[in-house]
Design a protein around this motif. Sequence first.
Motif, PDB file in Angstrom:
ATOM      1  N   PHE A   2       5.149  -5.957 -14.281  1.00 43.27           N
ATOM      2  CA  PHE A   2       4.254  -6.131 -13.135  1.00 43.27           C
ATOM      3  C   PHE A   2       2.858  -6.592 -13.560  1.00 43.27           C
ATOM      4  CE2 PHE A   2       6.836  -2.572 -10.948  1.00 43.27           C
ATOM      5  CZ  PHE A   2       7.717  -3.498 -10.439  1.00 43.27           C
ATOM      6  N   LYS A   3       2.492  -6.255 -14.808  1.00 46.22           N
ATOM      7  CA  LYS A   3       1.154  -6.602 -15.322  1.00 46.22           C
ATOM      8  C   LYS A   3       0.050  -6.101 -14.393  1.00 46.22           C
ATOM      9  CE  LYS A   3       2.962 -10.694 -17.708  1.00 46.22           C
ATOM     10  NZ  LYS A   3       3.167  -9.959 -18.962  1.00 46.22           N
ATOM     11  N   LEU A   4       0.164  -4.842 -13.979  1.00 52.35           N
ATOM     12  CA  LEU A   4      -0.822  -4.232 -13.087  1.00 52.35           C
ATOM     13  C   LEU A   4      -2.022  -3.733 -13.898  1.00 52.35           C
ATOM     14  CD1 LEU A   4       1.610  -2.090 -10.906  1.00 52.35           C
ATOM     15  CD2 LEU A   4       0.444  -4.186 -10.189  1.00 52.35           C
ATOM     16  N   PRO A   5      -3.199  -3.822 -13.346  1.00 51.83           N
ATOM     17  CA  PRO A   5      -4.367  -3.271 -14.040  1.00 51.83           C
ATOM     18  C   PRO A   5      -4.291  -1.744 -14.114  1.00 51.83           C
ATOM     19  CG  PRO A   5      -4.960  -4.036 -11.834  1.00 51.83           C
ATOM     20  CD  PRO A   5      -3.558  -4.486 -12.075  1.00 51.83           C
ATOM     21  N   VAL A   6      -4.758  -1.188 -15.238  1.00 48.50           N
ATOM     22  CA  VAL A   6      -4.757   0.257 -15.443  1.00 48.50           C
ATOM     23  C   VAL A   6      -6.015   0.854 -14.828  1.00 48.50           C
ATOM     24  CG1 VAL A   6      -4.836   2.104 -17.163  1.00 48.50           C
ATOM     25  CG2 VAL A   6      -3.371   0.107 -17.539  1.00 48.50           C
ATOM     26  N   GLU A   7      -5.812   1.873 -13.983  1.00 45.70           N
ATOM     27  CA  GLU A   7      -6.939   2.569 -13.366  1.00 45.70           C
ATOM     28  C   GLU A   7      -7.185   3.936 -13.991  1.00 45.70           C
ATOM     29  OE1 GLU A   7      -7.026   0.602  -8.917  1.00 45.70           O
ATOM     30  OE2 GLU A   7      -6.004   2.539  -9.162  1.00 45.70           O
ATOM     31  N   THR A   8      -6.121   4.578 -14.487  1.00 47.76           N
ATOM     32  CA  THR A   8      -6.241   5.846 -15.215  1.00 47.76           C
ATOM     33  C   THR A   8      -5.519   5.694 -16.545  1.00 47.76           C
ATOM     34  OG1 THR A   8      -6.265   7.135 -13.164  1.00 47.76           O
ATOM     35  CG2 THR A   8      -5.763   8.322 -15.206  1.00 47.76           C
ATOM     36  N   SER A   9      -6.257   5.752 -17.615  1.00 48.18           N
ATOM     37  CA  SER A   9      -5.655   5.555 -18.937  1.00 48.18           C
ATOM     38  C   SER A   9      -4.657   6.651 -19.268  1.00 48.18           C
ATOM     39  CB  SER A   9      -6.755   5.525 -20.006  1.00 48.18           C
ATOM     40  OG  SER A   9      -7.634   4.450 -19.777  1.00 48.18           O
ATOM     41  N   TRP A  10      -3.743   6.329 -20.169  1.00 51.44           N
ATOM     42  CA  TRP A  10      -2.696   7.259 -20.604  1.00 51.44           C
ATOM     43  C   TRP A  10      -3.325   8.595 -21.015  1.00 51.44           C
ATOM     44  CZ3 TRP A  10       2.656   6.679 -21.032  1.00 51.44           C
ATOM     45  CH2 TRP A  10       3.326   7.678 -21.745  1.00 51.44           C
ATOM     46  N   ARG A  11      -2.794   9.683 -20.443  1.00 55.61           N
ATOM     47  CA  ARG A  11      -3.284  11.011 -20.790  1.00 55.61           C
ATOM     48  C   ARG A  11      -2.204  12.046 -20.541  1.00 55.61           C
ATOM     49  NH1 ARG A  11      -4.007  14.139 -16.293  1.00 55.61           N
ATOM     50  NH2 ARG A  11      -4.806  13.221 -14.339  1.00 55.61           N
ATOM     51  N   LYS A  69      -2.797   0.186 -10.768  1.00 57.46           N
ATOM     52  CA  LYS A  69      -3.242  -0.119  -9.411  1.00 57.46           C
ATOM     53  C   LYS A  69      -2.019  -0.125  -8.494  1.00 57.46           C
ATOM     54  CE  LYS A  69      -5.801  -3.506  -6.641  1.00 57.46           C
ATOM     55  NZ  LYS A  69      -6.678  -2.495  -6.052  1.00 57.46           N
ATOM     56  N   GLY A  70      -1.859   0.933  -7.705  1.00 52.02           N
ATOM     57  CA  GLY A  70      -0.765   1.030  -6.744  1.00 52.02           C
ATOM     58  C   GLY A  70       0.492   1.694  -7.260  1.00 52.02           C
ATOM     59  N   LEU A  71       0.538   2.065  -8.550  1.00 54.19           N
ATOM     60  CA  LEU A  71       1.762   2.646  -9.112  1.00 54.19           C
ATOM     61  C   LEU A  71       1.396   3.618 -10.233  1.00 54.19           C
ATOM     62  CD1 LEU A  71       5.044   0.779  -9.942  1.00 54.19           C
ATOM     63  CD2 LEU A  71       4.026   2.276 -11.663  1.00 54.19           C
ATOM     64  N   THR A  72       2.111   4.740 -10.291  1.00 53.74           N
ATOM     65  CA  THR A  72       1.887   5.737 -11.337  1.00 53.74           C
ATOM     66  C   THR A  72       3.163   5.939 -12.137  1.00 53.74           C
ATOM     67  OG1 THR A  72       0.201   6.921 -10.052  1.00 53.74           O
ATOM     68  CG2 THR A  72       1.295   8.157 -11.801  1.00 53.74           C
ATOM     69  N   LEU A  73       3.042   5.887 -13.459  1.00 54.60           N
ATOM     70  CA  LEU A  73       4.122   6.293 -14.353  1.00 54.60           C
ATOM     71  C   LEU A  73       3.791   7.681 -14.858  1.00 54.60           C
ATOM     72  CD1 LEU A  73       6.561   5.968 -16.309  1.00 54.60           C
ATOM     73  CD2 LEU A  73       4.952   4.923 -17.932  1.00 54.60           C
ATOM     74  N   ILE A  74       4.737   8.614 -14.709  1.00 56.14           N
ATOM     75  CA  ILE A  74       4.509   9.980 -15.154  1.00 56.14           C
ATOM     76  C   ILE A  74       5.762  10.512 -15.837  1.00 56.14           C
ATOM     77  CG2 ILE A  74       5.089  10.889 -12.852  1.00 56.14           C
ATOM     78  CD1 ILE A  74       3.023  13.134 -13.391  1.00 56.14           C
ATOM     79  N   GLY A 110       0.780  -1.227   0.000  1.00 50.60           N
ATOM     80  CA  GLY A 110       0.000   0.000   0.000  1.00 50.60           C
ATOM     81  C   GLY A 110       0.812   1.278   0.000  1.00 50.60           C
ATOM     82  N   THR A 111       2.109   1.175  -0.209  1.00 46.97           N
ATOM     83  CA  THR A 111       2.949   2.371  -0.302  1.00 46.97           C
ATOM     84  C   THR A 111       2.735   3.019  -1.662  1.00 46.97           C
ATOM     85  OG1 THR A 111       4.624   1.304   1.082  1.00 46.97           O
ATOM     86  CG2 THR A 111       5.315   3.243  -0.174  1.00 46.97           C
TER      87      THR A 111
END
Length: 488
Positions: free
Chosen positions: A425-434, A450-455, A399-400
Amino acid sequence: MMMQLSVLVRWLLLLCCHCSCINAHQINSLNKLINSRRSQNPPDPRPWVGLDEKIKMMMHDHHGVYTANQYGLKEADKIDGLPGQPREVDFDQYSGYVTVDPKGGKALFYYFVESPQNSSAKPLVLWLNGGPGCSSLGYGAMQEVGPFRVSSDGKTLVPNKYAWNNVANVIFLESPAGVGFSYSNTTSDYANTGDRSTAEDSYSFLVNWLERFPNYKTRDLFLAGESYAGHYVPQLAYTILSNNQNTSQTKINLKGIAIGNAWVDESTGTLGIYDYLWSHALNSDETNAGIHKYCDFVSGNSSNSSKCDQYQSQGFDELGNIDLYSVYSPLCNASAASIGSVKDFDPCSEFYVNEYLNLGEVQKALHVKATQWSACSNVGWTDSPITILPIIKQLVARGTSVWMYSGDTDGRVPVTSTRYAINTFKLPVETSWRSWYSSSEVGGYLVGYKGLTLITVRGAGHTVPSYQPQRALTMISHFLQGKLPPSS
């Protein structure tokens, strides 16, 4: 695997000739690490979380880590004023040493700046630079996110209105011992440094620093850093969470980590470099096709090692004389160097910082032992796993908050490497690329898993805040608030 490591070493050596001298120290540091793996220190395939026996021992040790009496040291560390600083400085600054190993005489240097407004309600950020062996004071504080930048005269400071202490109270830690002003009275410590000892010492620093600044004991803590801090930051976060399970130990209120252009995995990292070079017209179609045909970075086995070597060497030759840390930025031209606006990147900044931090009056103001300060140090590195992805995965599971940000003009640890690493990681996407915005302009792009953001940060090189300070401040402000930057 050894063949490909040797090729990577050759590449890094060539980059020392091609890139600007501003980044040569960081290149040499990573080169030294990888070069050592060819002989006495081969890469360990085990994940770092499987190598933390000392941390587990500390967890079960009733006494926990070393904690010293810090009475009166906070007041002694307060900086009256830095030489050459602007007239009106409306925040408190502190600096000094925190002992992390009294038996060996090991002490780490820190520089701490509080927020000018409402500091008691703002979180605490610990900033770490990578290398390994490079200074968070010389890079992070003086060239990136600190309140000042050094003028071209090497003697005066100009305000950085995009400093991160606008939104947080920020500690810059020179770690490990032997880097910058940090030291050990046991000289063998310098030759026996590594990921594990760095995490342990940084944790010991935090525990003792919080004793020195008790008003921050319950404050939300965020860890941030770049480059080889892709190792430092997740490892320290894991160490904190592990030790928080020890009821006799200080509980640190860790909330999240942000790592920029982070070196986290050698296989995806190396493949990402070559794909970035090709996609940015820095390598030929033939080179890219040859590398994909003959080099297998993921498994470490190449169908033809000599062919792989040949195409990688060809790729090096095609680069030309550019700064791979920021492929569109100029090289340092000392005769034309000057710092006008904080928003205008000056590729000669490291020279100014080096001159400033070696002034006697500056070292006196910082409460340090008189020494020859340098941006990076030749500390020996005894352990460095080939991947940090398992530990990042564990942090996400616990949860970090994890943000991985990337300046999109960095070819050394490019956004392609970061994307390839995250994709494992194959994490599910919660906010699509924008796109996201800063000051009515596109600041970059993001995708929320889910749990991680790439920016990404548009137009930024390896040291993101040096190139795009306003966009970097927008990004970190939203990270600390736990929300994504605006879409319009």
